[in-house]
Design an enzyme around this catalytic site. Structure first.
Site, PDB file in Angstrom:
ATOM      1  CG  HIS A 142      -6.566   5.799   0.846  1.00 33.44           C
ATOM      2  ND1 HIS A 142      -7.288   6.494  -0.100  1.00 33.44           N
ATOM      3  CD2 HIS A 142      -5.725   6.701   1.406  1.00 33.44           C
ATOM      4  CE1 HIS A 142      -6.906   7.758  -0.101  1.00 33.44           C
ATOM      5  NE2 HIS A 142      -5.971   7.907   0.806  1.00 33.44           N
ATOM      6  CG  HIS A 143      -1.828   6.602   0.191  1.00 36.32           C
ATOM      7  ND1 HIS A 143      -2.446   6.801  -1.028  1.00 36.32           N
ATOM      8  CD2 HIS A 143      -2.027   7.745   0.901  1.00 36.32           C
ATOM      9  CE1 HIS A 143      -2.988   8.015  -1.047  1.00 36.32           C
ATOM     10  NE2 HIS A 143      -2.755   8.597   0.114  1.00 36.32           N
ATOM     11  CB  CYS A 144      -0.661   0.699   3.471  1.00 39.87           C
ATOM     12  SG  CYS A 144       0.504  -0.592   3.970  1.00 39.87           S
ATOM     13  CG  ASN A 186      -1.502   4.250  -4.017  1.00 37.08           C
ATOM     14  OD1 ASN A 186      -1.937   4.769  -2.985  1.00 37.08           O
ATOM     15  ND2 ASN A 186      -0.198   4.122  -4.233  1.00 37.08           N
TER      16      ASN A 186
END
Length: 356
Positions: A142-144, A186
């Site tokens: 979920h950070h990509c 993010n």
């Protein structure tokens, strides 16, 4: 016209909608031990489920690796080309020695497992719509976002799963992402910043990575947690906010990012949730989805302790024991008395949910 992909081929009906491949696990000369992430946790989850006789190798859906064409549904060509530089992959995965390896080795030993998990999430999206629920034992990067990786996340599998559904599955035009990993999600937030078809709920430790103020603007329901938050407060907030999110907008699919780095003692999460609290959290989310007959896709995301795999397996077993997941469940539940009873029970349980 969407491109031709192998990720949306129909799974054998005898299989559970649980997606996995032995290729998920990263093992290379011990380098994986330089990151706190247990790079073999996905295989351990499957082994625990086999020991408990829930699944067997021929009853799970084999994940396929996402191709460049699949990845380009979201990612820019420029970003994918950057991954041909080992030092870029070292930065994203937070394993510095990777920078000194030839890129063909990095592709095979580090990025292929992540591409296979990404393919697994995309496959699980279609399975969830077909069967009412699906679990990718990996994924949750979920950070990509489309043009930037980080925090061990090299591919935007959540964004990809949602965009594949929007492009290829009739009747799927609204999605809700429920992100309960300890870190702010993010990546998908940046990707869906101005997309009104996607509703994002995110509960995270407000003081830790990534602290992405710009991405927070995409969150419709934000739950910022303090250091050391414990079970009772956490579960009350999760239940209230999940119910609120699904009452505010009824989506066609829920993507549930079920990170276990909220576990007490996690070196990066900074929260203090017990193993039982994690099992209860997953139960709350699945009950909310199943009682509303909304298909749900779960990915396992972060979790940085050796006992994490056992907790994920215990949670899946609990969901099965409660009748919230089953091989026979389908999203409509039409004419299936088992589903109808489960929905009645879930609705009743939601009002009496014990948070102890």
């Amino acid at each position: 016209m969407p491109h031709r992909t192998e990720l949306y081929e129909d799974a054998p009906p005898a299989c559970w909608p649980i997606v996995y491949s032995p290729d998920y696990n990263i093992t290379f000369m011990g380098l994986e031990k330089l990151h706190p992430f247990d790079a073999g946790k996905w295989g351990k989850v499957i082994n625990f489920l086999k020991e408990e006789k829930l699944i067997a190798d021929d009853l799970i859906v084999q994940a396929r690796e996402a191709t460049d064409e699949d990845l380009l549904v979201v990612h820019t060509r420029r970003y994918l080309n950057k991954l041909k530089w080992s030092f870029v992959v070292a930065t994203i995965t937070e394993i510095p020695p990777v920078a000194f390896l030839p890129n063909f080795v990095v592709q095979r030993k580090v990025l292929k497992p992540l591409r296979t998990q990404t393919g697994g999430t995309i496959m699980a999206g279609k399975l969830a719509v077909d069967r009412g629920w699906a679990i990718n034992v990996g994924g949750g990067f979920h950070h990509c976002s489309s043009d930037k990786g980080g925090g061990f996340c090299a591919y935007a599998d959540i964004t990809l799963a949602v965009k594949f559904l929007f492009e290829r599955v009739q009747g799927v035009s609204k999605a809700t992402i429920i992100d309960l990993d300890a870190h702010q999600g993010n990546g998908h937030e940046r990707d869906f910043m101005d997309d009104h078809r996607v509703y994002i709920m995110d509960a995270y430790n407000r003081y830790i990575y990534p602290g992405d103020g710009f991405a927070k603007r995409a969150i419709k329901r934000k739950v910022e947690l303090e250091w050391g938050t414990e079970d009772t407060e956490y579960l009350q907030k999760v239940q209230t906010q999940v119910e609120g999110a699904l009452n505010e907008l009824k989506p066609d699919i829920i993507v549930y990012n079920a990170g276990t780095d909220i576990l007490d003692g996690d070196p990066l999460g900074g929260l203090a949730i017990s193993p039982q609290g994690i099992v209860k959290r997953d139960e709350v989310v699945f009950k909310a989805a199943r009682s509303r007959r909304i298909p749900i896709l779960m990915v396992t995301s972060g979790g940085y302790q050796k006992r994490t795999a056992r907790i994920i397996a215990d949670s899946i077993l609990n969901l099965h024991n409660l009748g919230l997941i089953d091989k026979e469940l389908v999203s409509s539940g039409a004419g299936n008395p088992k589903v109808e009873q489960m929905i009645r029970d879930s609705t009743k349980d939601l009002t009496n949910l014990s948070l102890q």
